[in-house]
Write a protein that holds these residues in place. Sequence first.
Motif, short mmCIF file in Angstrom:
data_model
loop_
_atom_site.label_atom_id
_atom_site.label_comp_id
_atom_site.label_asym_id
_atom_site.label_seq_id
_atom_site.Cartn_x
_atom_site.Cartn_y
_atom_site.Cartn_z
N HIS A 87 56.65 36.59 5.09
CA HIS A 87 57.76 35.98 5.81
C HIS A 87 59.09 36.36 5.15
CE1 HIS A 87 60.11 33.13 8.12
NE2 HIS A 87 60.59 32.64 7.00
N GLY A 88 60.02 36.90 5.94
CA GLY A 88 61.32 37.29 5.40
C GLY A 88 61.23 38.36 4.33
N TYR A 89 60.29 39.29 4.50
CA TYR A 89 60.00 40.28 3.46
C TYR A 89 61.26 40.97 2.96
CZ TYR A 89 57.28 44.02 1.17
OH TYR A 89 56.72 44.88 0.27
N ARG A 90 61.51 40.78 1.65
CA ARG A 90 62.63 41.38 0.94
C ARG A 90 64.00 40.92 1.42
NH1 ARG A 90 59.97 47.44 0.50
NH2 ARG A 90 58.49 46.93 -1.16
N ASP A 91 64.04 39.81 2.17
CA ASP A 91 65.36 39.25 2.48
C ASP A 91 65.83 38.42 1.29
OD1 ASP A 91 64.09 36.77 2.59
OD2 ASP A 91 64.33 36.50 4.75
N GLU A 92 66.97 37.74 1.45
CA GLU A 92 67.58 37.05 0.31
C GLU A 92 66.67 35.96 -0.26
OE1 GLU A 92 71.64 34.47 -0.74
OE2 GLU A 92 71.47 35.61 1.15
N TYR A 94 63.34 35.60 0.10
CA TYR A 94 62.14 36.22 -0.47
C TYR A 94 62.44 36.77 -1.86
CZ TYR A 94 58.36 39.68 -1.06
OH TYR A 94 57.32 40.45 -1.55
N THR A 95 63.53 37.51 -1.96
CA THR A 95 63.90 38.15 -3.23
C THR A 95 64.20 37.11 -4.30
OG1 THR A 95 64.76 40.08 -2.06
CG2 THR A 95 65.51 39.75 -4.33
N ARG A 96 64.87 36.04 -3.90
CA ARG A 96 65.21 34.99 -4.87
C ARG A 96 63.94 34.31 -5.39
NH1 ARG A 96 68.62 32.77 -1.98
NH2 ARG A 96 67.31 31.15 -1.00
N GLN A 97 63.00 34.00 -4.49
CA GLN A 97 61.76 33.35 -4.91
C GLN A 97 60.93 34.27 -5.80
OE1 GLN A 97 58.63 32.62 -1.99
NE2 GLN A 97 58.32 30.56 -2.81
N ARG A 98 60.84 35.53 -5.42
CA ARG A 98 60.04 36.46 -6.23
C ARG A 98 60.70 36.71 -7.58
NH1 ARG A 98 57.03 41.93 -4.03
NH2 ARG A 98 56.40 42.74 -6.08
N ASP A 99 62.02 36.75 -7.60
CA ASP A 99 62.73 36.96 -8.87
C ASP A 99 62.52 35.77 -9.81
OD1 ASP A 99 64.64 38.98 -10.10
OD2 ASP A 99 65.76 37.12 -10.43
N TYR A 105 63.09 41.41 -10.51
CA TYR A 105 62.68 41.97 -9.22
C TYR A 105 63.87 42.26 -8.32
CZ TYR A 105 60.82 42.45 -4.54
OH TYR A 105 60.55 42.93 -3.29
N ALA A 106 64.88 41.42 -8.35
CA ALA A 106 66.04 41.60 -7.47
C ALA A 106 66.70 42.95 -7.70
CB ALA A 106 67.04 40.47 -7.66
N VAL A 107 66.73 43.41 -8.94
CA VAL A 107 67.32 44.72 -9.24
C VAL A 107 66.45 45.82 -8.67
CG1 VAL A 107 67.98 46.30 -11.10
CG2 VAL A 107 68.44 43.84 -11.33
N ILE A 108 65.14 45.69 -8.85
CA ILE A 108 64.20 46.68 -8.33
C ILE A 108 64.28 46.75 -6.81
CG2 ILE A 108 61.74 47.21 -8.07
CD1 ILE A 108 61.31 46.01 -10.86
N ALA A 109 64.38 45.57 -6.16
CA ALA A 109 64.36 45.50 -4.70
C ALA A 109 65.53 46.25 -4.07
CB ALA A 109 64.37 44.05 -4.25
N SER A 110 66.61 46.41 -4.80
CA SER A 110 67.77 47.11 -4.25
C SER A 110 67.47 48.56 -3.92
CB SER A 110 68.94 47.04 -5.24
OG SER A 110 68.64 47.75 -6.43
N GLY A 140 53.82 49.85 11.75
CA GLY A 140 54.22 49.16 10.52
C GLY A 140 55.42 49.80 9.88
N GLY A 141 56.25 50.48 10.67
CA GLY A 141 57.36 51.28 10.14
C GLY A 141 58.65 50.53 9.88
N GLY A 142 58.65 49.21 10.05
CA GLY A 142 59.86 48.45 9.76
C GLY A 142 61.03 48.89 10.63
#
Length: 289
Positions: A87-92, A94-99, A105-110, A140-142
């Motif tokens: 859900h919300g893959y790589r959005d703000e 998602y990134t905040r929770q994973r970080d 992770y947030a740096v990598i995700a950029s 699955g190409g986003g």
Amino acid sequence: MVSCELIARHCICCGGNQLQRSPAVLMPFVAHRVFGHEPVEITEEWGLRDLRPGMAYTLCNSLQCQHCGVLFLDYRFTDEQMAALYHGYRDEAYTRQRDHYEPGYAVIASHYHQREAYIGDVESWLAPHLPERPVVLDWGGGSGSNTPFLQQSNALYVHDISSVELMPGVERISASQLAAGCYDLVVCSQVLEHVPFPLALIKQILPALDEQTLVYLEVPYEALVRGHPGSLGLAALKRHWHEHINFFTPQALHCLLESAELVLVDSHLLTVELGWRQSQVIGVLARRA
């Protein structure tokens, strides 16, 4: 016959039941999203007679097929669990929770929001098999940003569960529209390593293939697998699982094609630069039998 077991007892590629098994942990970010589990510290205050104090994480098993070599997580997530995980893959959010669980992770995700340079090499490898301006469907190409022939296709379609904004010139297509199209190439790239039932996904793609259509499947050639070529003893070396829940060998991909009644046309191993790191991918080109 490859079954859809929620706790795998058979190989996800060839259906075999000769699996090497070893205990592992599901990484906290995935466990939280899928199961609602969070790491917890067991202390003396818990008063548990038979458990030692320490951090507790979600347990799982690493499985490796002793026939085709595919290495995979024993948990096979449901549709609902997959929706929660992505859900919300790589959005703000998602990134905040994973970080939170994985600082940095947030740096990598950029690095994930730009077209990968290696796609040009994939295009060069595919081009001799295709018309000059192919009609392409990316499963699955986003957004389509990493779809081969983005600027050289006659028409380009994406089928994806996300609602991300599409690149200019890319058209979204629903599952009900797939069989009505006529495609030169169907791409499923960097998807099969994420899904619980790879064969079931490929069978969903089959209605989009006619006798002339080629299908390109691409997965990471994970460092653990390529560092131990031919080894059937990898389960004990895989101690944790994250969003890539399947680690493929070339043989495993070939078995997956056979299970889907697809015929191998060509294959390659490609060294790629992925944002901040170098890696390799396995690519197979196939058609209907």
